[in-house]
Design an enzyme around this catalytic site. Structure first.
Site, short mmCIF file in Angstrom:
data_model
loop_
_atom_site.label_atom_id
_atom_site.label_comp_id
_atom_site.label_asym_id
_atom_site.label_seq_id
_atom_site.Cartn_x
_atom_site.Cartn_y
_atom_site.Cartn_z
N GLY A 1 44.59 40.56 43.88
CA GLY A 1 43.95 40.26 42.60
C GLY A 1 43.85 41.49 41.71
O GLY A 1 44.06 41.40 40.48
N ASN B 1 32.16 37.29 39.96
CA ASN B 1 32.13 37.47 41.42
C ASN B 1 30.74 37.76 41.96
O ASN B 1 30.48 37.54 43.13
CB ASN B 1 33.09 38.60 41.83
CG ASN B 1 32.95 39.83 40.98
OD1 ASN B 1 33.10 39.77 39.77
ND2 ASN B 1 32.64 40.94 41.60
N GLN C 1 37.69 34.37 41.75
CA GLN C 1 36.56 33.74 42.45
C GLN C 1 36.49 32.24 42.21
O GLN C 1 35.93 31.49 43.00
CB GLN C 1 35.23 34.36 41.99
CG GLN C 1 35.03 35.78 42.46
CD GLN C 1 34.78 35.91 43.96
OE1 GLN C 1 34.40 34.96 44.63
NE2 GLN C 1 35.01 37.09 44.49
N SER D 1 43.83 35.76 43.86
CA SER D 1 43.90 36.61 45.05
C SER D 1 43.75 35.72 46.28
O SER D 1 42.76 34.99 46.42
CB SER D 1 42.76 37.62 45.01
OG SER D 1 42.64 38.26 46.26
N CYS E 1 33.33 44.82 46.78
CA CYS E 1 34.58 45.48 46.42
C CYS E 1 34.38 46.97 46.18
O CYS E 1 35.33 47.71 46.05
CB CYS E 1 35.20 44.84 45.20
SG CYS E 1 35.52 43.11 45.44
N1 PLP Z 1 38.65 39.93 40.52
C1 PLP Z 1 37.54 39.41 41.04
C2 PLP Z 1 36.66 38.53 40.19
C3 PLP Z 1 37.19 39.68 42.36
O1 PLP Z 1 36.07 39.16 42.88
C4 PLP Z 1 38.04 40.51 43.13
C5 PLP Z 1 37.68 40.89 44.53
O2 PLP Z 1 36.54 41.07 44.85
C6 PLP Z 1 39.21 41.01 42.54
C7 PLP Z 1 39.48 40.70 41.23
C8 PLP Z 1 40.16 41.88 43.30
O3 PLP Z 1 40.97 41.12 44.17
P1 PLP Z 1 41.67 41.82 45.44
O4 PLP Z 1 40.58 42.01 46.45
O5 PLP Z 1 42.71 40.85 45.89
O6 PLP Z 1 42.27 43.09 44.97
#
Ligand code: PLP
Length: 378
Positions: A70, A149, A179, A199, A325
């Site tokens: 993502g 998220n 999400q 993702s 994250c």
């Molecule tokens: N965008 C949102 C809203 C997310 O919650 C996340 C991950 O927590 C991401 C992007 C990033 O995705 P990835 O973990 O696949 O890099």
């Protein structure tokens, strides 16, 4: 362990595991090659691309660009479009976006692009008119996530798209649907977005794989340079097993979505209902009727979330504060800050997120465990 951190990552679906297995072993070929071993991998990957395009309501399989997750899909959308064709176009986004969007937007300002970050209200919602007011004739991309998220706020993406296009018809609308995909309809028609990021590991696929829907004819400046895979937009040898696992998880998710909303949404509602009856001083963060069915972001007055999470972990319940994250570090999140939370309210806020494996009874079980720990702490 009762795992209620499915927004950080969720359990892999068996369909994903089954789809991956043959491509980890016998069918290990590099899809860019010409011989039979490569062709088997290539054919399977192109079938998966077709399925992904169909599930998103895209016009053509080649609108699907496979990425390494993502974060990479968001980077490609924002950076790739801002710098497309050698230009330096402006970006408009909002303060509650994921860092994958916010930091990409910040990065392009260092290359000469203009950036406007609009605010959100106390529920984390954007105002489409504020987006429109921020758009100029130089703005090339407006980015608004489908669902947040942290608090789970569902944004009015189609209304933002209409408002910004009225201000500048040439603008591209990007939505981070990472999400939302598990429980909300995510199609080109439903979102009205040009660019859509997903993702796999958020909906039962493997980690490290995602996709970006890019309309035919839209050229993006690549972020990852190399051998020219994915129409030159994302170089690097394909993660064939990961892609097949992701698309199998997409299919399973879409087939299960309606049932998920009632089963998992029922668990979340039961959790809040029972917890509210056992514990005083609970507030739901975010818009109660306009958030993801699997999210419960709560303020529990008088209880520090950091301490609560440690005690819950000891009691066999996994939840989160802030965003996982950020490599597990607990700090006042930029999302809660954007919603106007003071430090006290943010420090007493905690996120419980349910997933496809949960049943309604898990809601009640979780509420009783949380109530017991809160009672001890108070
Ligand atoms: N965008 C949102 C809203 C997310 O919650 C996340 C991950 O927590 C991401 C992007 C990033 O995705 P990835 O973990 O696949 O890099």
């Amino acid at each position: 362990m009762l795992y209620l951190d499915h927004a950080a990552t969720t359990v892999m679906r068996p369909e994903a595991r089954d789809a991956m297995a043959p491509f980890l072993d016998g069918a290990f070929g590099n899809p860019s090659g010409l011989h039979a071993v490569s062709r088997r991998a290539k054919n399977a990957m192109e079938e998966a691309r077709e399925s992904a395009a169909w599930l998103l309501g895209a016009d053509h399989p080649l609108e699907i660009v496979f990425t390494g997750g993502g974060t990479e899909a968001d980077n490609l959308a924002v950076i790739g479009h801002a710098l497309a064709g050698g230009g330096r176009g402006g970006v408009v986004t909002n303060a509650a976006e994921h860092d994958a969007v916010l930091r990409s937007a910040d990065f392009v300002t260092r290359l000469g692009c203009a950036l406007t970050v609009v605010g959100v209200d106390g529920h984390g919602l954007v105002d489409p008119e504020e987006y429109a007011a921020a758009v100029t004739s130089d703005t090339v991309v407006a980015s608004v996530m489908l669902a947040n998220n942290e608090v789970g706020t569902i944004q009015p993406v189609a209304a933002v798209a209409a408002a910004v296009r009225a201000a500048n018809p040439d603008i591209a609308v990007h939505t981070d649907a990472v999400q939302a995909f598990v429980s909300e309809e995510v199609t080109v028609a439903a979102t009205a977005a040009d660019l859509i990021a997903l993702s796999a590991h958020k909906f039962g696929g493997p980690k490290g794989v995602g996709l970006l829907r890019v309309p035919r004819g839209m050229d993006l400046e690549p972020v990852v340079h190399g051998g020219g895979q994915e129409l030159g937009m994302r170089s690097g040898t394909h993660n064939v097993a990961g892609i097949l696992g992701m698309v199998a998880a997409m299919q399973a998710t879409v087939a299960d979505r309606e049932a998920f909303r009632s089963r998992v949404g029922g668990a979340r509602d039961r959790f809040e209902e029972v917890l509210g009856s056992l514990v005083d001083g609970i507030e739901v963060n975010g818009p109660v009727d306009h958030r993801l069915v699997q999210h419960s972001h709560l303020r529990i007055q008088g209880v520090q979330s950091e301490t609560l999470l440690i005690r819950l972990d000891q009691a066999g319940l996994a939840a989160a504060a802030g965003s996982a994250c950020h490599s597990g570090a607990i700090e006042v999140s930029h999302v809660l800050a954007a919603m106007g939370f003071d430090e006290d309210r943010a420090a007493e806020s905690v996120r419980f997120t349910f997933g496809w494996v949960n049943e309604r009874k898990d809601g009640e079980d979780a509420a009783r465990r949380v109530a017991a720990v809160v009672e001890q702490l108070r």
